[in-house]
Scaffold this active site. Structure first.
Site, PDB file in Angstrom:
ATOM      1  N   CYS A   2       0.848  -1.185   0.000  1.00 42.33           N
ATOM      2  CA  CYS A   2       0.000   0.000   0.000  1.00 42.33           C
ATOM      3  C   CYS A   2       0.886   1.239   0.000  1.00 42.33           C
ATOM      4  CB  CYS A   2      -0.875   0.015   1.240  1.00 42.33           C
ATOM      5  SG  CYS A   2      -1.608  -1.562   1.643  1.00 42.33           S
ATOM      6  N   ARG A  27       1.155   1.881  -8.450  1.00 42.39           N
ATOM      7  CA  ARG A  27       1.414   0.652  -7.706  1.00 42.39           C
ATOM      8  C   ARG A  27       0.161  -0.202  -7.540  1.00 42.39           C
ATOM      9  NH1 ARG A  27       5.284   0.620  -3.862  1.00 42.39           N
ATOM     10  NH2 ARG A  27       3.719  -0.038  -2.383  1.00 42.39           N
ATOM     11  N   TRP A  73      -4.158  -1.645  -0.516  1.00 43.20           N
ATOM     12  CA  TRP A  73      -4.292  -2.861  -1.337  1.00 43.20           C
ATOM     13  C   TRP A  73      -4.742  -3.917  -0.343  1.00 43.20           C
ATOM     14  CZ3 TRP A  73      -3.763  -4.937  -6.216  1.00 43.20           C
ATOM     15  CH2 TRP A  73      -3.447  -6.288  -6.310  1.00 43.20           C
ATOM     16  N   ASN A  99       0.905  -0.295   6.493  1.00 40.54           N
ATOM     17  CA  ASN A  99       1.180  -1.205   5.377  1.00 40.54           C
ATOM     18  C   ASN A  99       1.656  -2.515   5.966  1.00 40.54           C
ATOM     19  OD1 ASN A  99       0.718   0.752   3.554  1.00 40.54           O
ATOM     20  ND2 ASN A  99       2.841   0.999   2.881  1.00 40.54           N
ATOM     21  N   GLY A 100       1.333  -3.632   5.330  1.00 44.97           N
ATOM     22  CA  GLY A 100       1.848  -4.912   5.816  1.00 44.97           C
ATOM     23  C   GLY A 100       0.806  -5.651   6.624  1.00 44.97           C
ATOM     24  N   GLU A 480       8.462 -22.756 -16.484  1.00 46.79           N
ATOM     25  CA  GLU A 480       8.288 -21.337 -16.154  1.00 46.79           C
ATOM     26  C   GLU A 480       9.431 -20.503 -16.747  1.00 46.79           C
ATOM     27  OE1 GLU A 480       6.078 -19.451 -15.402  1.00 46.79           O
ATOM     28  OE2 GLU A 480       6.939 -17.687 -14.465  1.00 46.79           O
ATOM     29  N   LYS A 484       8.892 -17.407 -19.388  1.00 46.25           N
ATOM     30  CA  LYS A 484       9.398 -16.048 -19.116  1.00 46.25           C
ATOM     31  C   LYS A 484      10.241 -15.569 -20.295  1.00 46.25           C
ATOM     32  CE  LYS A 484       7.463 -14.720 -16.522  1.00 46.25           C
ATOM     33  NZ  LYS A 484       6.455 -15.486 -15.900  1.00 46.25           N
ATOM     34  N   GLU A 487       7.948 -14.783 -23.423  1.00 47.41           N
ATOM     35  CA  GLU A 487       6.992 -13.678 -23.381  1.00 47.41           C
ATOM     36  C   GLU A 487       7.643 -12.302 -23.399  1.00 47.41           C
ATOM     37  OE1 GLU A 487       4.492 -13.980 -19.901  1.00 47.41           O
ATOM     38  OE2 GLU A 487       6.191 -14.469 -18.649  1.00 47.41           O
ATOM     39  N   HIS A 503      13.361 -38.666 -27.303  1.00 47.96           N
ATOM     40  CA  HIS A 503      12.237 -39.222 -28.064  1.00 47.96           C
ATOM     41  C   HIS A 503      11.876 -38.349 -29.255  1.00 47.96           C
ATOM     42  CE1 HIS A 503      11.656 -42.493 -25.272  1.00 47.96           C
ATOM     43  NE2 HIS A 503      11.776 -41.621 -24.267  1.00 47.96           N
ATOM     44  N   LYS A 602      -2.275  -8.136 -18.471  1.00 48.80           N
ATOM     45  CA  LYS A 602      -2.089  -8.485 -17.058  1.00 48.80           C
ATOM     46  C   LYS A 602      -3.215  -9.375 -16.560  1.00 48.80           C
ATOM     47  CE  LYS A 602       0.340  -8.479 -13.448  1.00 48.80           C
ATOM     48  NZ  LYS A 602       1.455  -9.424 -13.579  1.00 48.80           N
TER      49      LYS A 602
END
Ligand code: F6R
Length: 607
Positions: A2, A27, A73, A99-100, A480, A484, A487, A503, A602
């Site tokens: 936040c 953010r 957030w 925050n947190g 993954e 990455k 993309e 194979h 996103k």
């Protein structure tokens, strides 16, 4: 996570606070608010965009030259007006933004409730206002100090009181906080961009420090009360650099935030002895014991997180577990029984395919658990249980820290389910808990070796095709790593289990074709090395991700990206980091728009 703003000086605080919060909008947030004092404190807050707060304030301007502000957030409680910050104690004499996460939230809330407290929000943050009021006996700084002693967790909090109207008191425990020094006025913020246009002179507050802010400047102390002489840091970044914390791109910033993300995701949920408490996951031991199968469904990077989940649930729970692409599962007419659990993973909680697949579970009488980063997202509203990943807003379109938090969430879930099913004994629970708590430090070490990823990136930047291989958990990480790279660098790559190479795909391994090999799974190490030998025999280049102690790989690899030694079960968390960095640096060398790659959104809300 936040955003925080604070101001003390000769000017009206309201417009300065709102302006600072707007500069933190990039953010992400879901509500905003300010508190301004002119002797009496006035709190104004609104769900949604800052524009909503501005309309509230318009025509009803707060009057006062000291104030605090916040963009939230959501973590505890939905994004609503009531849950927005600032929060006040019942007397309205103390206001707090935070925050947190307060890890001992429930016990504090229960104790306050036992003493008759009533709450106006569902947040952990409001409890801080109650605690400061409870601890106040004429000295705000001491009251905040005692509140910190009562509140476990990683957070930043900022307090203002009408009883001491000339100061703001703030504390940093992991969540960032900076003080901006003006001429006869002082600013406070979670992030430099909020106030960089007002001052370039900052005091950077470190962990476990407290700062007392007045119009004349700021005093920094340890939480214990020892005075600290903090040097002024002059920041000469431009606004764009400041938003990225000095990094060239959000993606790189977010990769570097991952140690803190792990701490946030674990916060208050995992004790040293391995006991897991997951707020929002309501099922009981009897339900867990009766479970016959776990399904996982997701897309893209979240699916790759699910691949790791599938393997750890199988290993740790000895329970059938399948991960399925959501876009496949939704049309696959799956056979799902009522004693089965569907886990839907989605950073955004809005991916159309994942929402559709997740909704199959209730049709079969099965329970659905969402693992998501966004409180109040559609997926979280569909779900019977929700495990929030707490990664904070992810701005780079290519996901890194949200993926990391999905992994950590699944380890927590495996421990929780394993304890109830008797497959995780005390010794294993303790060992895994210890390993998880060590991960932030281990990831810091990997990040400190970024140069290895840069060297590997220089080796493959001109390649036409890149292959990624691994076995078991290493294969999941290879998937993954390959995504990455594709993309953001637009370089063709393909991931496959190491045993699959022979194979057919081996036909494509010719001189200098790069193959990235992930080698953290000791039980199948020799088998993967056989594939490495096949590649070498055809002139391929080997770039390995391997433990520090692995000397064998040096015989074959052209480049090695190292990770510290750790338990194989947790190694994916560390092994993915060099691959994220590799993808990032290849894309940078190729000159791409890393944070906004082509053809990827996103959140993919269409089928
Ligand atoms: C890749 C990426 C996508 C998402 C996928 C699912 O970096 O971000 O592959 O992972 O579109 O998105 P969520 O997790 O929001 O459901």
């Amino acid at each position: 996570m936040c955003g925080i703003m604070g101001y003390v000086g000769p000017q009206q605080a309201g417009p300065i606070l709102v302006d600072g919060l707007k500069r933190l909008e990039y953010r992400g947030y879901d509500s905003a608010g300010i508190a301004v004092s002119n002797g009496d404190i006035r709190v104004q807050k609104a769900e949604g965009k800052i524009a909503n707060l501005e309309s509230l304030i318009e025509g009803d301007q707060p009057n006062g030259t000291i104030g605090i502000g916040h963009t939230r957030w959501a973590t505890h409680g939905a994004p609503t007006d009531a849950n927005a910050h600032p929060h006040a104690d019942p007397s309205g004499e103390f206001v707090v933004v935070h925050n947190g996460i307060i890890e001992n939230f429930q016990s504090i809330r229960d104790e306050l409730a036992d003493r008759g407290a009533e709450f106006s929000s569902e947040t952990d943050s409001e409890l801080l206002a109650h605690l400061v009021a409870q601890e106040y006996d004429g000295d705000l700084v001491e009251a905040v100090r005692r509140t910190v002693a009562l509140s476990e967790g990683a957070y930043a909090m900022v307090v203002m009181s009408k009883l001491e109207p000339e100061k703001i008191v703030a504390v940093r425990k992991i969540s960032p906080l900076v003080v901006g020094l003006g001429d006869g006025e002082t600013y406070l913020a979670s992030d430099i961009p909020a106030i960089l246009h007002r001052t370039r002179d900052f005091l950077i507050i470190e962990d476990d420090e407290m700062v007392i802010v007045t119009a004349e400047g700021a005093t920094v102390e340890t939480i214990g009360g020892d005075r600290i002489e903090r040097e002024v840091t002059h920041i000469d970044w431009d606004a764009g650099q400041a938003e990225k914390g000095g990094y060239e791109h959000f993606m790189l910033k977010e990769i570097h935030e991952q140690p803190d993300v792990i701490t946030e995701t674990l916060g208050g949920r995992l004790s040293e002895d391995g006991t897991v408490r997951l707020e929002g996951v309501e099922f009981d031991d009897a339900y867990i014991e009766a479970l016959d199968r776990v399904w996982i469904t997701a897309c893209g990077t979240a699916y790759h997180a699910g691949l790791i989940g599938q393997e750890i649930f199988r290993r740790v729970l000895r329970l059938p577990a399948n991960v399925e692409y959501a876009h496949e599962l939704r049309y696959a007419n799956p056979i799902i029984g009522p004693c089965e659990l569907m886990i839907a993973i989605s950073q955004s909680g809005e991916t159309a395919d994942t929402l559709a697949a997740a909704r199959i579970a209730p049709d079969h009488g099965a329970r659905m658990l969402a693992i998501t980063n966004v409180v109040g997202s559609t997926l979280s509203r569909y779900a019977d249980d929700v495990l929030y990943t707490r990664a904070g807003p992810e701005i780079s379109v290519a996901s890194t820290k949200a993926y990391m938090a999905m992994l950590i969430g699944q380890y927590l879930l495996a421990l929780r389910l394993g304890a109830a099913r008797g497959t995780v004994d005390e010794e294993l629970a303790q060992a895994v808990s210890h390993g998880l708590h060590q991960l932030p430090g281990a990831i810091e070490e990997v990040l400190g070796r970024e140069q290895e990823a840069i060297s590997a990136a220089e080796e493959i930047v001109d390649a036409e095709d890149v292959y990624f291989i691994g076995r078991g958990l290493d294969y999941a990480i290879a998937m993954e790593g390959s995504l990455k790279l594709k993309e953001i660098s637009y370089l063709h790559s393909e991931a496959m289990p190491a045993g699959e190479l022979k194979h057919g795909t081996l036909a494509l391994i010719t001189k200098d074709v790069p193959v990235i090999v992930v080698l953290t799974q000791r039980a199948v190490y020799d088998k993967t090395i056989s594939a490495v030998q096949e590649i070498k025999a055809r002139g391929g280049r080997i770039i390995a991700v391997a433990y520090d102690t692995d000397t064998e790989i040096e015989k074959y690899a052209d480049t090695v990206m190292r990770i510290p030694d750790m338990d194989d079960l947790l190694a994916p968390v560390a092994a993915v980091v060099p691959l994220q960095l590799l993808a990032y640096h290849v894309a940078r060398l190729r000159g791409h728009d890393i944070d906004q790659p082509r053809n990827l959104a996103k959140s993919v809300t269409v089928e």
